[in-house]
Design an enzyme around this catalytic site. Structure first.
Site, PDB file in Angstrom:
ATOM      1  N   SER A  77       0.627  -1.216  -0.065  1.00 39.61           N
ATOM      2  CA  SER A  77       0.232  -0.096  -0.007  1.00 39.61           C
ATOM      3  C   SER A  77       0.811   1.134   0.034  1.00 39.61           C
ATOM      4  O   SER A  77       1.828   1.426  -0.936  1.00 39.61           O
ATOM      5  CB  SER A  77      -0.929  -0.110   1.203  1.00 39.61           C
ATOM      6  OG  SER A  77      -1.951   0.907   1.077  1.00 39.61           O
TER       7      SER A  77
ATOM      8  N   HIS B  33      -7.344  -5.546  -0.908  1.00 42.21           N
ATOM      9  CA  HIS B  33      -6.213  -4.963  -0.388  1.00 42.21           C
ATOM     10  C   HIS B  33      -5.549  -5.342   0.643  1.00 42.21           C
ATOM     11  O   HIS B  33      -6.004  -5.213   2.085  1.00 42.21           O
ATOM     12  CB  HIS B  33      -6.657  -3.398  -0.239  1.00 42.21           C
ATOM     13  CG  HIS B  33      -5.631  -2.664   0.089  1.00 42.21           C
ATOM     14  ND1 HIS B  33      -4.801  -2.036  -0.970  1.00 42.21           N
ATOM     15  CD2 HIS B  33      -5.123  -2.088   1.097  1.00 42.21           C
ATOM     16  CE1 HIS B  33      -3.902  -1.199  -0.548  1.00 42.21           C
ATOM     17  NE2 HIS B  33      -4.119  -0.978   0.725  1.00 42.21           N
TER      18      HIS B  33
END
Length: 432
Positions: free
Chosen positions: A271, A413
């Site tokens: 991320s 994610h």
């Protein structure tokens, strides 16, 4: 049942990176919905990584190394991430703890302080696990963690990192116990890496700069302010650049550790840390490999696609991440003098790996993949294989043959064991 009102819901979302991700849906509710429709991606033209600013073409690797690469790096520094200072002259190290019988005798665990100042008031702590079964120095995976060194493993002897979360009264203070020991262990497969002959090192990002907009007062930035300066200039380092600077300072230590092969250090991040890993690898060519997982806008994803996370969205949600100049390109991505395929190209000829997740549309998997594709001509200049094709590969079918690796993982994610298994395979190809 727990009932959340709007006030404490905001506090909870600020408390963890996972719940922070829900801020994206809040953004959508305010009428600025992200584009997830491929047919609505605007036409765009990417800067040619092999065309210099004076219009001349790069003819060979000398042209790239001596002329074009410095041009691109300077543009990213001044317009996107911000220029970081040189390492402090008083940078020094100290091994704080060492246990040669960690993880059931499988590894040696070290905790090393990297001091930024002579008075040792400002420092970060590197947590390192090194395989005990080794012949000489070993390659290393290295990256930032979100919640503290003690959260990456349930090892009871890891020193707890002190968080810099913003407390409810608005005053900054240290808050021990905010994150529990081993809370992030699913993201750090320490045993698997050790078993495969790799060392692992990590630093808590809050040791370098806290991840909230504090006016750049509580991290490393004030150590380098000139007289009268209270914040970075518009072309100077934001938080991502500060984190990358800290990773580079750690490389200074790795070069002194005889157990670590400092010529085979892979910088890795998930991320926002994936954005950081790519920038760290671009700035500091001592990193032999860069690995980006679900890094999105400002990471591996092409900005000009305006898909999912965009320049405006990232600058609004996280105004401290990038240089002030980056805000000039809110809704004006086409005016950027660079795009993220050139960030991937800055790694050449060193290998780079890009990982996406099929459900993580916010990070734009296709845009991440295309960055590798459009960086390929630079790798080919060095006689190396990159990425080819206009379409994403099949899910969970990694592309590992070239010097630019890629996979599209099933799921959302996160960084999972599957991702790390591909990173190890890729590193095996280039490091062993």
């Amino acid at each position: 049942m727990i009932v959340l009102n709007s006030t404490n819901l905001y506090q909870v979302m600020k408390a963890t990176a996972l719940l922070m991700f829900f801020c994206f849906s809040v953004f959508s509710a305010k009428g600025q919905e992200p584009n997830y429709d491929e047919s609505k991606v605007p036409p765009y033209q990417l800067p040619d990584p092999l065309k210099m600013e004076n219009g001349q073409m790069v003819r060979n690797t000398d042209d790239w190394n001596d002329k074009r690469r410095p041009e691109i790096l300077n543009l990213f520094e001044s317009q996107v991430y911000g220029k970081a200072p040189v390492h402090p002259k008083d940078l020094h190290f100290r091994v704080l703890t060492e246990d040669r019988y960690a993880l059931g005798n499988m590894a040696t665990r070290k905790e090393v302080a990297v001091y930024f100042t002579k008075d040792e008031q400002h420092y970060m702590t590197i947590l390192i696990y090194i395989p005990n079964k080794r012949n000489g120095a070993v390659p290393l995976f290295f990256g930032l963690n979100f919640k503290g060194n003690h959260t990456i493993c349930d090892d009871p002897d890891i020193t707890e990192s002190i968080t810099r979360m913003k407390p409810r009264d608005g005053n900054d203070e240290k808050q021990p116990g905010t994150f529990k020991r081993g809370a992030e262990s699913s993201r750090w497969p320490v045993d698997m890496l050790i078993a495969n002959g790799y060392a692992l090192a990590t630093v808590y990002r809050g040791d370098i700069d806290p991840d909230y907009d504090d006016g750049f007062q509580n991290g490393v930035h004030p150590l380098f302010y000139k007289e009268g300066q209270t914040k970075p200039k518009s072309d100077e380092w934001g938080t991502l650049s500060a984190w990358a600077w800290g990773l580079s300072c750690a490389m200074d230590y790795f070069e002194t550790d005889e157990d670590i092969n400092s010529n085979k250090v892979a910088v890795v991040g998930h991320s926002r840390h994936g954005k950081t890993a790519l920038w760290a690898g671009a700035v500091d060519q001592r990193f032999a490999m860069a690995i980006s997982n679900n890094s999105g806008c400002g990471g591996a994803a092409l900005s000009r696609r305006k898909y999912g996370e965009t320049v405006r969205k990232v600058n609004t949600l996280f105004p401290h991440w990038f240089a002030g100049n980056f805000k000039k390109y809110n809704d004006k991505e086409e005016l950027l003098p660079v795009d993220q395929h050139q960030l991937i190209a800055l790694m050449a000829p060193r290998p780079v790996y890009i990982a996406s997740a099929v459900e993580d549309r916010w990070a734009d998997p296709k845009g991440e993949f295309l960055s590798g594709v459009f960086a390929t001509p630079v790798y080919e200049l060095f006689g190396l294989e990159g990425l080819n094709g206009a379409s994403l590969p099949e899910i969970d079918q990694p592309l590992l043959n070239g010097s630019i690796g890629y996979h599209l993982r099933s799921g959302d994610h996160d960084i999972k064991l599957y991702d790390w298994q591909q990173f190890v395979k890729f590193a095996d190809k280039h490091f062993k």
